[in-house]
Scaffold this motif. Structure first.
Motif, PDB file in Angstrom:
ATOM      1  N   LYS A  79      10.978  17.027  -1.297  1.00 32.73           N
ATOM      2  CA  LYS A  79      11.291  16.942  -2.720  1.00 32.73           C
ATOM      3  C   LYS A  79      10.588  15.758  -3.376  1.00 32.73           C
ATOM      4  N   LEU A  80      10.483  14.645  -2.666  1.00 35.49           N
ATOM      5  CA  LEU A  80       9.733  13.509  -3.203  1.00 35.49           C
ATOM      6  C   LEU A  80       8.273  13.873  -3.417  1.00 35.49           C
ATOM      7  N   GLU A  81       7.699  14.567  -2.443  1.00 33.13           N
ATOM      8  CA  GLU A  81       6.307  15.016  -2.579  1.00 33.13           C
ATOM      9  C   GLU A  81       6.170  15.990  -3.750  1.00 33.13           C
ATOM     10  N   ALA A  82       7.136  16.899  -3.890  1.00 34.21           N
ATOM     11  CA  ALA A  82       7.096  17.863  -4.988  1.00 34.21           C
ATOM     12  C   ALA A  82       7.230  17.156  -6.329  1.00 34.21           C
ATOM     13  N   PHE A  83       8.063  16.133  -6.382  1.00 36.59           N
ATOM     14  CA  PHE A  83       8.227  15.377  -7.615  1.00 36.59           C
ATOM     15  C   PHE A  83       6.928  14.687  -8.010  1.00 36.59           C
ATOM     16  N   VAL A 134       9.140   3.546  -4.447  1.00 36.42           N
ATOM     17  CA  VAL A 134       9.814   2.419  -3.795  1.00 36.42           C
ATOM     18  C   VAL A 134      10.359   1.431  -4.823  1.00 36.42           C
ATOM     19  N   ASP A 135       9.622   1.230  -5.909  1.00 37.52           N
ATOM     20  CA  ASP A 135      10.096   0.325  -6.952  1.00 37.52           C
ATOM     21  C   ASP A 135      11.440   0.794  -7.503  1.00 37.52           C
ATOM     22  N   SER A 136      11.650   2.105  -7.527  1.00 40.22           N
ATOM     23  CA  SER A 136      12.934   2.667  -7.954  1.00 40.22           C
ATOM     24  C   SER A 136      13.956   2.634  -6.823  1.00 40.22           C
ATOM     25  N   ALA A 137      13.546   3.066  -5.635  1.00 43.37           N
ATOM     26  CA  ALA A 137      14.474   3.177  -4.510  1.00 43.37           C
ATOM     27  C   ALA A 137      15.110   1.846  -4.140  1.00 43.37           C
ATOM     28  N   GLN A 138      14.387   0.746  -4.311  1.00 39.82           N
ATOM     29  CA  GLN A 138      14.929  -0.553  -3.915  1.00 39.82           C
ATOM     30  C   GLN A 138      16.200  -0.913  -4.691  1.00 39.82           C
ATOM     31  N   LEU A 139      16.404  -0.328  -5.863  1.00 35.63           N
ATOM     32  CA  LEU A 139      17.605  -0.628  -6.634  1.00 35.63           C
ATOM     33  C   LEU A 139      18.866  -0.192  -5.901  1.00 35.63           C
ATOM     34  N   LEU A 140      18.757   0.856  -5.079  1.00 36.45           N
ATOM     35  CA  LEU A 140      19.906   1.315  -4.315  1.00 36.45           C
ATOM     36  C   LEU A 140      20.396   0.258  -3.331  1.00 36.45           C
ATOM     37  N   MET A 141      19.535  -0.665  -2.949  1.00 34.66           N
ATOM     38  CA  MET A 141      19.929  -1.724  -2.015  1.00 34.66           C
ATOM     39  C   MET A 141      20.929  -2.683  -2.650  1.00 34.66           C
ATOM     40  N   THR A 145       0.842  -1.195   0.000  1.00 33.49           N
ATOM     41  CA  THR A 145       0.000   0.000   0.000  1.00 33.49           C
ATOM     42  C   THR A 145       0.882   1.252   0.000  1.00 33.49           C
ATOM     43  N   GLU A 146       0.239   2.422  -0.199  1.00 31.17           N
ATOM     44  CA  GLU A 146       0.992   3.673  -0.160  1.00 31.17           C
ATOM     45  C   GLU A 146       1.582   3.930   1.220  1.00 31.17           C
ATOM     46  N   ASP A 147       0.840   3.613   2.283  1.00 30.90           N
ATOM     47  CA  ASP A 147       1.376   3.769   3.635  1.00 30.90           C
ATOM     48  C   ASP A 147       2.547   2.822   3.868  1.00 30.90           C
ATOM     49  N   GLU A 148       2.433   1.608   3.394  1.00 25.73           N
ATOM     50  CA  GLU A 148       3.526   0.643   3.535  1.00 25.73           C
ATOM     51  C   GLU A 148       4.754   1.092   2.763  1.00 25.73           C
ATOM     52  N   ALA A 149       4.531   1.725   1.626  1.00 21.10           N
ATOM     53  CA  ALA A 149       5.655   2.217   0.820  1.00 21.10           C
ATOM     54  C   ALA A 149       6.414   3.308   1.569  1.00 21.10           C
ATOM     55  N   ARG A 150       5.697   4.241   2.169  1.00 24.03           N
ATOM     56  CA  ARG A 150       6.368   5.304   2.930  1.00 24.03           C
ATOM     57  C   ARG A 150       7.107   4.726   4.131  1.00 24.03           C
ATOM     58  N   THR A 151       6.489   3.766   4.794  1.00 23.38           N
ATOM     59  CA  THR A 151       7.147   3.128   5.942  1.00 23.38           C
ATOM     60  C   THR A 151       8.414   2.415   5.512  1.00 23.38           C
ATOM     61  N   THR A 156      -1.728   3.658 -12.249  1.00 28.22           N
ATOM     62  CA  THR A 156      -0.763   3.747 -11.143  1.00 28.22           C
ATOM     63  C   THR A 156      -0.678   5.145 -10.543  1.00 28.22           C
ATOM     64  N   LEU A 157      -1.467   6.090 -11.043  1.00 23.96           N
ATOM     65  CA  LEU A 157      -1.377   7.465 -10.554  1.00 23.96           C
ATOM     66  C   LEU A 157      -1.714   7.583  -9.070  1.00 23.96           C
ATOM     67  N   ASP A 158      -2.572   6.715  -8.585  1.00 24.38           N
ATOM     68  CA  ASP A 158      -2.927   6.734  -7.159  1.00 24.38           C
ATOM     69  C   ASP A 158      -2.055   5.808  -6.332  1.00 24.38           C
ATOM     70  N   HIS A 159      -1.032   5.230  -6.948  1.00 25.84           N
ATOM     71  CA  HIS A 159      -0.162   4.282  -6.234  1.00 25.84           C
ATOM     72  C   HIS A 159       1.309   4.582  -6.540  1.00 25.84           C
ATOM     73  N   ILE A 160       1.630   5.879  -6.666  1.00 29.24           N
ATOM     74  CA  ILE A 160       2.976   6.261  -7.096  1.00 29.24           C
ATOM     75  C   ILE A 160       4.042   5.884  -6.077  1.00 29.24           C
ATOM     76  N   TRP A 161       3.756   6.014  -4.796  1.00 23.21           N
ATOM     77  CA  TRP A 161       4.768   5.677  -3.790  1.00 23.21           C
ATOM     78  C   TRP A 161       5.206   4.224  -3.908  1.00 23.21           C
TER      79      TRP A 161
END
Length: 226
Positions: A23-27, A55-62, A2-8, A45-50
């Motif tokens: 900046k993430l919110e502004a983006f 997160v789908d992008s951020a996980q690559l940094l791991m 969920t979006e809340d789970e993504a932020r967490t 996916t507009l209502d599920h961007i987080w």
């Protein structure tokens, strides 16, 4: 997720400052407004961007090495994963995009988010991007793996980490590409979709270390099997 789970998940895995959250919110706000002018992401996916994009992008940094360097993101499109990587890390990211409207959108995003020192838009087809060695290569929904390697192995060395979200076709694409390429890849699960896979690894056959920004100049070094 969920979006809340993504932020967490972001809070638990990244040291996200208040400024970066803003900046993430502004983006996201910028992306949604621009989506009314051009088809940047699927409307579903507009209502599920987080979850579906941030997160789908951020996980690559791991999966990237701990020392930030030079990162090239092929077919950046709406800025995923490249813009997110630049916001969440100290990597310098080159965003490769050939479509005029998206080039203009990415340039505006870089300025809006204050990323001029860490993100550069290469507004041209990948074939015209000057050969340079990168520490990380990413591509999200850009091309099948075999074609992607043909187009971009010249940016790679034996040490370059490839981070390629491939959805549910990851295993099949990897098996096909291994017929022609000497790959040390694994399929890692995505945190946003348990049925999706991320191809992570290196392409064997190059012996030059990443140049961390130096232009290498000539032929492709990603060597095919003989």
């Amino acid at each position: 997720m969920t979006e809340d789970e993504a932020r967490t998940w972001l809070e638990q895995n990244f040291n996200v400052s208040r400024g970066t959250w803003e900046k993430l919110e502004a983006f996201i706000t910028f992306l949604k407004a621009e989506a009314e002018r051009q088809n940047l992401i699927s409307a579903s996916t507009l209502d599920h961007i987080w979850a579906r994009h941030i997160v789908d992008s951020a996980q690559l940094l791991m999966f990237a090495q701990s020392q930030p360097g030079q990162w090239i993101d092929l077919g950046s499109g709406a800025g995923f994963p490249g813009i997110v990587v630049a916001l969440l890390s100290d990597w310098h990211v080159v965003l490769v995009e050939s479509r005029a409207k998206r080039i203009e959108y990415l340039n505006r995003a870089v300025v809006l988010l204050g990323l001029e020192g860490r993100a550069t838009v290469a507004g041209m087809p990948i074939e015209r991007v000057e050969t340079q060695k990168f520490d990380v290569i990413s591509a999200r929904a850009f091309a099948p793996l075999s074609k992607l390697l043909d187009l971009s192995a010249r940016f790679s060395t034996d040490k370059t980490k490839w981070l390629l979200p491939k959805g549910r076709n990851a295993v099949n694409e990897l098996e096909e590409a291994r017929k022609a390429w000497d790959l040390d890849f694994s399929v890692e699960p995505s945190v946003t979709d348990p049925e999706a896979g991320i191809l992570v690894g290196t392409v064997r056959g190059t012996n030059i270390q990443p140049a961390s920004g130096a232009i290498a100049g000539a032929a492709a070094k990603g060597r095919r099997k003989r």
